[in-house]
Enzyme design. Structure first.
Site, PDB file in Angstrom:
ATOM      1  N   LEU A 127       0.847  -1.198   0.000  1.00 51.62           N
ATOM      2  CA  LEU A 127       0.000   0.000   0.000  1.00 51.62           C
ATOM      3  C   LEU A 127       0.882   1.247   0.000  1.00 51.62           C
ATOM      4  O   LEU A 127       1.690   1.444   0.912  1.00 51.62           O
ATOM      5  CB  LEU A 127      -0.913   0.024   1.230  1.00 51.62           C
ATOM      6  CG  LEU A 127      -1.794  -1.204   1.478  1.00 51.62           C
ATOM      7  CD1 LEU A 127      -2.818  -0.899   2.572  1.00 51.62           C
ATOM      8  CD2 LEU A 127      -2.498  -1.659   0.209  1.00 51.62           C
ATOM      9  N   ARG A 163       3.204  14.631   6.116  1.00 49.27           N
ATOM     10  CA  ARG A 163       4.187  15.069   7.123  1.00 49.27           C
ATOM     11  C   ARG A 163       5.616  15.128   6.589  1.00 49.27           C
ATOM     12  O   ARG A 163       6.503  15.660   7.245  1.00 49.27           O
ATOM     13  CB  ARG A 163       4.113  14.151   8.352  1.00 49.27           C
ATOM     14  CG  ARG A 163       2.936  14.480   9.257  1.00 49.27           C
ATOM     15  CD  ARG A 163       2.788  13.484  10.378  1.00 49.27           C
ATOM     16  NE  ARG A 163       2.153  12.253   9.929  1.00 49.27           N
ATOM     17  CZ  ARG A 163       2.128  11.122  10.629  1.00 49.27           C
ATOM     18  NH1 ARG A 163       2.719  11.055  11.804  1.00 49.27           N
ATOM     19  NH2 ARG A 163       1.522  10.059  10.150  1.00 49.27           N
ATOM     20  N   THR A 193      -7.310   1.877   4.129  1.00 41.15           N
ATOM     21  CA  THR A 193      -6.501   0.694   3.807  1.00 41.15           C
ATOM     22  C   THR A 193      -7.361  -0.449   3.273  1.00 41.15           C
ATOM     23  O   THR A 193      -6.928  -1.198   2.395  1.00 41.15           O
ATOM     24  CB  THR A 193      -5.724   0.249   5.062  1.00 41.15           C
ATOM     25  OG1 THR A 193      -6.620   0.224   6.193  1.00 41.15           O
ATOM     26  CG2 THR A 193      -4.581   1.195   5.372  1.00 41.15           C
ATOM     27  N   ASN A 201      -0.652  -2.698  15.925  1.00 40.56           N
ATOM     28  CA  ASN A 201      -0.831  -3.327  14.621  1.00 40.56           C
ATOM     29  C   ASN A 201       0.192  -2.733  13.663  1.00 40.56           C
ATOM     30  O   ASN A 201       0.219  -1.528  13.438  1.00 40.56           O
ATOM     31  CB  ASN A 201      -2.253  -3.039  14.118  1.00 40.56           C
ATOM     32  CG  ASN A 201      -2.403  -3.375  12.643  1.00 40.56           C
ATOM     33  OD1 ASN A 201      -1.726  -4.263  12.132  1.00 40.56           O
ATOM     34  ND2 ASN A 201      -3.292  -2.659  11.967  1.00 40.56           N
ATOM     35  N   LYS A 252      38.202  13.141 -16.122  1.00 35.40           N
ATOM     36  CA  LYS A 252      36.889  12.800 -16.684  1.00 35.40           C
ATOM     37  C   LYS A 252      37.120  12.072 -17.995  1.00 35.40           C
ATOM     38  O   LYS A 252      37.947  12.511 -18.800  1.00 35.40           O
ATOM     39  CB  LYS A 252      36.085  14.076 -16.931  1.00 35.40           C
ATOM     40  CG  LYS A 252      34.725  13.817 -17.511  1.00 35.40           C
ATOM     41  CD  LYS A 252      34.281  14.881 -18.498  1.00 35.40           C
ATOM     42  CE  LYS A 252      35.007  14.814 -19.821  1.00 35.40           C
ATOM     43  NZ  LYS A 252      34.385  15.638 -20.881  1.00 35.40           N
ATOM     44  N   ASN A 294      54.363  10.104 -17.198  1.00 37.79           N
ATOM     45  CA  ASN A 294      54.262  11.032 -16.076  1.00 37.79           C
ATOM     46  C   ASN A 294      53.791  12.381 -16.599  1.00 37.79           C
ATOM     47  O   ASN A 294      54.323  12.889 -17.585  1.00 37.79           O
ATOM     48  CB  ASN A 294      55.618  11.191 -15.389  1.00 37.79           C
ATOM     49  CG  ASN A 294      55.488  11.948 -14.077  1.00 37.79           C
ATOM     50  OD1 ASN A 294      55.191  11.368 -13.038  1.00 37.79           O
ATOM     51  ND2 ASN A 294      55.686  13.258 -14.128  1.00 37.79           N
ATOM     52  N   ASN A 348      40.460  20.245 -23.376  1.00 37.24           N
ATOM     53  CA  ASN A 348      39.604  19.371 -24.199  1.00 37.24           C
ATOM     54  C   ASN A 348      38.435  20.083 -24.860  1.00 37.24           C
ATOM     55  O   ASN A 348      37.770  19.515 -25.695  1.00 37.24           O
ATOM     56  CB  ASN A 348      39.067  18.221 -23.335  1.00 37.24           C
ATOM     57  CG  ASN A 348      38.228  18.729 -22.168  1.00 37.24           C
ATOM     58  OD1 ASN A 348      38.428  19.835 -21.666  1.00 37.24           O
ATOM     59  ND2 ASN A 348      37.275  17.924 -21.736  1.00 37.24           N
ATOM     60  N   SER A 388      56.059  20.111 -16.414  1.00 37.65           N
ATOM     61  CA  SER A 388      55.100  20.805 -15.547  1.00 37.65           C
ATOM     62  C   SER A 388      54.423  21.946 -16.290  1.00 37.65           C
ATOM     63  O   SER A 388      54.985  22.518 -17.221  1.00 37.65           O
ATOM     64  CB  SER A 388      55.823  21.367 -14.325  1.00 37.65           C
ATOM     65  OG  SER A 388      56.241  20.305 -13.504  1.00 37.65           O
TER      66      SER A 388
END
Ligand code: UD1
Ligand code: CA
Length: 503
Positions: free
Chosen positions: A12, A19, A85, A176, A357, A383, A392, A411
């Site tokens: 159900l 709430r 219900t 219940n 990525k 490296n 890109n 670098s």
């Protein structure tokens, strides 16, 4: 006794969930990698029911779309108006016809209810030959729940809703749960006879119990060992509580299977995550989705992995990885961001302040510091120097960069895609590489340094810089131009110090 296979499980889930105060339907709120309703469906599937039915109503478009994507074995039945219900179950039987066999009814908002507990309910139901067996629990505070009314012998008489209960009945702490096993044929008949003569004017499924008992059928109860399992989620406080319980269950299972979790309180692991023995999870780690971690790997601290695989013995620290494949013995972080399509080979490295990525990094290749690698293939043993960018994006399209084996990118390089750097090639520090570099070549793509002697003394006279320079030069005339770079040292390897080799 083996667990009898139910003819149907009816979930159900038509209620509004007011709430939650949310634009997301309650049963679609997520915990531990699954929506509320998906936890319930997963537990129900453990019983191998012949049919899985979900009653949808409020926000049914969203709920149906979700089910079509994540639980196509579940049939949605629409309950256009939520008249209780009992009405929900009647609506199902009108839609699918009478169900012959055992019908288990449960709710879409009880994510902690385990297959084992439902199985125990089914076994009790079959063993006792009941027409209906209700799952109950003793709770510390039964406020809001229907109370289980028993006679002096302990036989279940009826369930009374809180609003309809007398003060004496409200003291009863056996509640219940809303989960029942029914004889399908008897249910089909009784659910038509449920009245709306109650404080809410709804058709209560609970009334089926008294109807069947008055018809002379056996009505029973199975008391859950742990009341926490039957607690529903009605607001976000209960959602957080359920998430904590579920997460603890998941962590305990992993720890018992050989995973070290240093700080369970700050570790969050989704239900579908796989970990092999001798994985170590450090504090502040979140493992989401289809993440899988092989033996001996260490993840964390402060790491979030989503749909990411981590190879044996790899180390992933202070990282965020989504849809990444991290090879055996590879090293990630601290402070790395691996986005979808990142594949790190065996022993490869994505180091500190590195983002990747759609990038394949071959075995043993290293990208140690301050670098963006997007849309690239890097071969083995290469490296990439600190502070480099795989450029890109031309503003419209993304392009690919290929770096061969045993390449040394200096670098602070900009590798402007599309571009290929051949095996064994070097590039000089500070280069902007726009043309392909053949294997074994040294590419230099930067302006030559121009040094203007005595410029500070002439143009910044009287400054601290000018005074410092004056002291260094010992008051003498300007130093020889090549004092710090003796001739013959200008064709060295790609590094910070060497000069252009193309002069
Ligand atoms: C119900 C029980 C109560 C029990 C409690 C346990 C009844 C009359 N009362 O009360 O004895 O202690 O559950 O949580 O059954 N739903 C529908 N369609 C409807 C009405 C409800 O699908 O027309 C679904 C809701 O989405 C929810 C579940 O049924 O998942 C329970 O409904 P709710 O209105 O919350 O029942 P309670 O008043 O909590
Ligand atoms: Ca409820």
């Amino acid at each position: 006794m083996s667990v009898p296979r139910p003819a149907a499980v009816i979930v159900l889930a038509a209620g509004e969930g007011t709430r939650m105060k949310s634009s997301t339907p309650k049963v679609l709120h997520e915990l531990c990698g699954r929506a509320l309703v998906d936890h319930v469906l997963a537990a129900a599937r453990g019983l191998s029911p012949e049919r899985l039915i979900v009653v949808v109503g409020h926000a049914r478009g969203q709920v149906q779309a979700h089910l079509a994507a994540s639980g196509p074995d579940a049939r949605a039945v629409v309950q256009a108006e939520q008249n209780g219900t009992g009405h929900a179950v009647r609506t199902v039987l009108e839609a699918v016809g009478t169900i012959n066999g055992t019908v288990l009814v449960t709710y879409g908002d009880t994510p902690l209810l385990r297959t084992d507990t439902m199985a125990e309910l089914l076994v009790t139901h079959a063993t006792d030959g009941n027409a209906v067996t209700v799952l109950t629990a003793e709770v510390p505070d039964p406020t809001g729940y229907g109370r289980v009314i028993r006679d002096a012998t302990g036989a279940v008489l009826e369930i009374v809703e809180e609003r309809d209960a007398t003060p004496e009945q409200r003291v009863i702490r056996e509640m219940n749960s809303g989960v029942y096993a029914f004889d399908g044929l008897l249910l089909a008949d009784a659910v038509k006879r449920v009245s709306t003569a109650n404080s809410q004017g709804e058709e209560y499924l609970t009334d089926v119990l008294s109807i069947l008992r008055e018809d002379g059928h056996r009505v029973g109860a199975y008391v859950a060992a742990d009341h926490i399992e039957v607690e529903g989620v009605n607001d976000r406080v209960q959602l957080a509580f359920a998430r904590g319980v579920l997460n603890t269950r998941v962590l305990h299972a992993h720890m018992r299977a050989g995973v070290t979790v240093i700080d369970p309180a700050s570790t969050w692991v989704d239900v579908d995550v796989v970990m092999e023995p001798d994985v170590v999870v450090h504090p502040g780690t979140q493992l989401h989705g289809r993440t899988a971690i092989a033996s001996g790997a260490e993840v964390g601290p402060a790491t979030t992995l989503t749909d990411t695989t981590v190879g044996a013995g790899a180390v992933v620290r202070n990282a965020v990885c989504e849809g990444a494949e991290i090879g055996p013995g590879a090293s990630v972080g601290p402070y790395a961001y691996l986005r979808p399509g990142t594949v790190l080979g065996r022993g490869a490295k994505a180091g500190t302040y590195v983002e990747m990525k759609n990038a394949r990094v071959g075995e043993g290749s290293k990208v140690p510091h301050l670098t963006y690698v997007g849309d690239a293939t890097i071969g083995e043993g290469s490296n990439i120097g600190a502070s480099s960018v795989f450029v890109n994006y031309d503003g419209v399209r993304k392009h690919h960069t290929t770096v061969g084996d045993h390449v040394r990118v200096g670098s602070d390089n900009m590798l402007v895609a599309p571009v290929t750097i051949g095996d064994g090639a070097y590039t000089a520090a500070g280069s902007v590489i726009t043309n392909d570099v053949p294997p074994g070549a040294m590419a230099v793509g930067r302006a030559r340094q121009r040094t203007i002697e005595g410029w500070v003394a002439r143009r910044r006279a009287g400054t601290a810089s000018a005074e410092a320079a004056h002291r260094a030069l010992d008051g003498s005339a300007t130093r020889p131009a090549d004092a710090t770079h003796p001739a013959g040292d200008q064709d060295g390897p790609a590094g910070e110090q060497h000069q252009e080799s193309t002069k």
